[in-house]
Design a protein around this motif. Structure first.
Motif, PDB file in Angstrom:
ATOM      1  N   VAL A   1       0.879  -1.162   0.000  1.00 16.64           N
ATOM      2  CA  VAL A   1       0.000   0.000   0.000  1.00 16.64           C
ATOM      3  C   VAL A   1       0.921   1.217   0.000  1.00 16.64           C
ATOM      4  O   VAL A   1       1.830   1.306   0.826  1.00 16.64           O
ATOM      5  N   VAL A   2       0.689   2.120  -0.941  1.00 11.86           N
ATOM      6  CA  VAL A   2       1.507   3.324  -1.040  1.00 11.86           C
ATOM      7  C   VAL A   2       0.596   4.547  -0.976  1.00 11.86           C
ATOM      8  O   VAL A   2      -0.429   4.593  -1.651  1.00 11.86           O
ATOM      9  N   VAL A   3       0.959   5.503  -0.136  1.00 14.72           N
ATOM     10  CA  VAL A   3       0.257   6.783  -0.087  1.00 14.72           C
ATOM     11  C   VAL A   3       1.321   7.867  -0.261  1.00 14.72           C
ATOM     12  O   VAL A   3       2.346   7.850   0.420  1.00 14.72           O
TER      13      VAL A   3
ATOM     14  N   GLU B   1       0.983   9.740  18.800  1.00 17.99           N
ATOM     15  CA  GLU B   1      -0.284   9.366  19.434  1.00 17.99           C
ATOM     16  C   GLU B   1      -1.445  10.199  18.889  1.00 17.99           C
ATOM     17  O   GLU B   1      -2.563   9.698  18.761  1.00 17.99           O
ATOM     18  N   GLU B   2      -1.162  11.457  18.528  1.00 12.11           N
ATOM     19  CA  GLU B   2      -2.229  12.338  18.047  1.00 12.11           C
ATOM     20  C   GLU B   2      -2.743  11.944  16.664  1.00 12.11           C
ATOM     21  O   GLU B   2      -3.912  12.134  16.358  1.00 12.11           O
ATOM     22  N   TRP B   3      -1.862  11.394  15.802  1.00 11.42           N
ATOM     23  CA  TRP B   3      -2.318  11.089  14.440  1.00 11.42           C
ATOM     24  C   TRP B   3      -2.405   9.594  14.139  1.00 11.42           C
ATOM     25  O   TRP B   3      -3.085   9.202  13.180  1.00 11.42           O
ATOM     26  N   LEU B   4      -1.757   8.754  14.952  1.00 14.39           N
ATOM     27  CA  LEU B   4      -1.735   7.321  14.651  1.00 14.39           C
ATOM     28  C   LEU B   4      -2.286   6.506  15.817  1.00 14.39           C
ATOM     29  O   LEU B   4      -3.451   6.138  15.803  1.00 14.39           O
ATOM     30  N   MET B   5      -1.455   6.235  16.815  1.00 13.01           N
ATOM     31  CA  MET B   5      -1.879   5.430  17.966  1.00 13.01           C
ATOM     32  C   MET B   5      -0.976   5.718  19.155  1.00 13.01           C
ATOM     33  O   MET B   5       0.104   6.263  19.008  1.00 13.01           O
ATOM     34  N   LYS B   6      -1.425   5.280  20.339  1.00 16.63           N
ATOM     35  CA  LYS B   6      -0.567   5.295  21.528  1.00 16.63           C
ATOM     36  C   LYS B   6       0.651   4.439  21.207  1.00 16.63           C
ATOM     37  O   LYS B   6       0.550   3.446  20.472  1.00 16.63           O
TER      38      LYS B   6
ATOM     39  N   GLY C   1      -7.162   2.795   5.740  1.00 15.37           N
ATOM     40  CA  GLY C   1      -6.666   3.430   6.961  1.00 15.37           C
ATOM     41  C   GLY C   1      -5.583   4.466   6.758  1.00 15.37           C
ATOM     42  O   GLY C   1      -5.618   5.531   7.384  1.00 15.37           O
ATOM     43  N   TRP C   2      -4.605   4.189   5.887  1.00 15.23           N
ATOM     44  CA  TRP C   2      -3.472   5.108   5.761  1.00 15.23           C
ATOM     45  C   TRP C   2      -3.873   6.498   5.286  1.00 15.23           C
ATOM     46  O   TRP C   2      -3.370   7.503   5.828  1.00 15.23           O
ATOM     47  N   PRO C   3      -4.780   6.646   4.303  1.00 18.06           N
ATOM     48  CA  PRO C   3      -5.186   8.013   3.938  1.00 18.06           C
ATOM     49  C   PRO C   3      -5.804   8.776   5.116  1.00 18.06           C
ATOM     50  O   PRO C   3      -5.595   9.984   5.253  1.00 18.06           O
ATOM     51  N   LYS C   4      -6.530   8.069   5.998  1.00 17.00           N
ATOM     52  CA  LYS C   4      -7.095   8.721   7.187  1.00 17.00           C
ATOM     53  C   LYS C   4      -5.970   9.144   8.142  1.00 17.00           C
ATOM     54  O   LYS C   4      -6.012  10.234   8.709  1.00 17.00           O
TER      55      LYS C   4
END
Length: 136
Positions: free
Chosen positions: A11-13, A35-40, A120-123
């Motif tokens: 998957v490439v973005v 954590e703010e854009w992906l995960m803890k 998921g990656w574009p989000k």
């Protein structure tokens, strides 16, 4: 079996973002920003550092593979039977940075994981751009 049926997929973005590589690098490598854009997480930009990304659905086991400040960041991404590698590449442009993320290693039978990553990656990129816009 043909070669195509056993070949791992990626998957490439890619996005042009109006921020310098140094600023994007901070968002990719500082745990409170990740954590703010992906995960803890318990990330550290140190080769061979093992860390996890945690969310409501579970955790992703990761290990840092490459760290070239402001240029390249790569780590393993192992979750739910998926063993993959995520590589971020930052290329300066006249208006900011070409930010490229490739997640490589989806087996043909991992359609659900592949679809989830494609969605998921574009989000995550949207979230990342919001973090970049509001941080110094």
């Amino acid at each position: 079996m043909t070669a195509a049926s056993t070949e791992a997929r990626s998957v490439v973005v890619e996005r042009d973002v109006p921020f310098p590589p140094e600023k994007i690098w901070r968002a990719l490598t500082q745990p409170h920003l990740i954590e703010e854009w992906l995960m803890k997480n318990d990330f550290a930009p140190v080769v061979d550092h093992g860390f996890s990304l945690r969310n409501d659905w579970g955790a992703v086991a990761c290990r840092v593979l490459a760290v070239e400040p402001h240029t390249t960041l790569s780590y393993t991404w192992d979750a739910l039977g998926l063993e993959s590698v995520v590589t971020w590449t930052l290329t300066p442009t006249s208006t900011g940075t070409l930010l490229r993320m490739e997640q490589k290693g989806f087996r043909p039978d991992q359609r659900q994981a592949f679809g989830g990553a494609q969605a998921g990656w574009p989000k995550f990129f949207d979230n990342l751009e919001q973090v970049l816009a509001r941080t110094e």
